[in-house]
Motif scaffolding. Structure first.
Motif, PDB file in Angstrom:
ATOM      1  N   HIS A 127      40.803  48.062  65.909  1.00 21.83           N
ATOM      2  CA  HIS A 127      41.251  49.429  66.159  1.00 21.83           C
ATOM      3  C   HIS A 127      40.946  49.823  67.603  1.00 21.83           C
ATOM      4  N   HIS A 130      43.222  47.902  70.081  1.00 21.37           N
ATOM      5  CA  HIS A 130      44.589  48.414  70.136  1.00 21.37           C
ATOM      6  C   HIS A 130      44.661  49.690  70.981  1.00 21.37           C
ATOM      7  N   LEU A 131      43.702  50.578  70.817  1.00 21.77           N
ATOM      8  CA  LEU A 131      43.698  51.800  71.613  1.00 21.77           C
ATOM      9  C   LEU A 131      43.516  51.480  73.100  1.00 21.77           C
ATOM     10  N   LYS A 136      49.101  53.620  70.314  1.00 26.83           N
ATOM     11  CA  LYS A 136      48.613  54.880  69.750  1.00 26.83           C
ATOM     12  C   LYS A 136      48.779  54.820  68.241  1.00 26.83           C
ATOM     13  N   GLU A 137      47.811  55.370  67.568  1.00 25.26           N
ATOM     14  CA  GLU A 137      47.841  55.375  66.110  1.00 25.26           C
ATOM     15  C   GLU A 137      48.922  56.340  65.643  1.00 25.26           C
TER      16      GLU A 137
END
Length: 148
Positions: A127, A130-131, A136-137
């Motif tokens: 997580h 990825h950020l 972006k979530e």
């Protein structure tokens, strides 16, 4: 650390990629993953890029083109990070980001304007990566299954 070189995977890389993939996809066998990655390497809609330190593969990214709905996307096809893995000894050196960059370049050549990915809800390391990599979530899902 040796200089890393990112290249598209070839058949001679399959054994090492498959061994690494078993850390990522724990519910599969060597033979299953070997067959899958062999298909990805030969496919026009999939790609596997590797990062090499000398003769050793340090990590890989598996990309695909998805034409079905991708959560949060507004285009089609969407390039999808199906898996990304860097061996522990090579982590925290920017290799995963370099692999994502290679995936993005491949995606642009395939006509994509977006790249997507997913992770297990409890994978805090992925997580955070990825950020940091610019994703972006867009949603959180809980999946259900019932045997009938």
């Amino acid at each position: 650390m040796n200089t890393m070189k990112i290249t598209e995977a070839k058949k001679e890389d399959l054994r090492e990629i498959t061994l690494m993939s078993l850390d990522l996809f724990k519910d599969h066998t060597f033979n299953e993953m070997y067959k899958e990655f062999s298909g990805f390497i030969e496919s026009e809609t999939d790609a596997v890029f590797i990062s090499k330190a000398g003769n050793e593969i340090a990590g890989f990214i598996q990309m695909s083109l998805r034409e079905d709905y991708v959560e949060g996307s507004h285009s089609s096809p969407v390039a999808y990070v199906e898996g990304i893995y860097v061996k522990e000894a090579y982590r925290k050196n920017g290799i995963a980001r370099q692999l994502v960059n290679s995936g993005e370049e491949w995606a642009k050549k395939k006509g994509c304007s977006q790249i997507a990915s997913d992770i297990e809800i409890d994978n805090t390391v992925s997580h955070a990566f990825h950020l940091r990599a610019g994703f972006k979530e867009v949603n959180k899902l809980i999946c259900f299954l019932k045997d009938i």
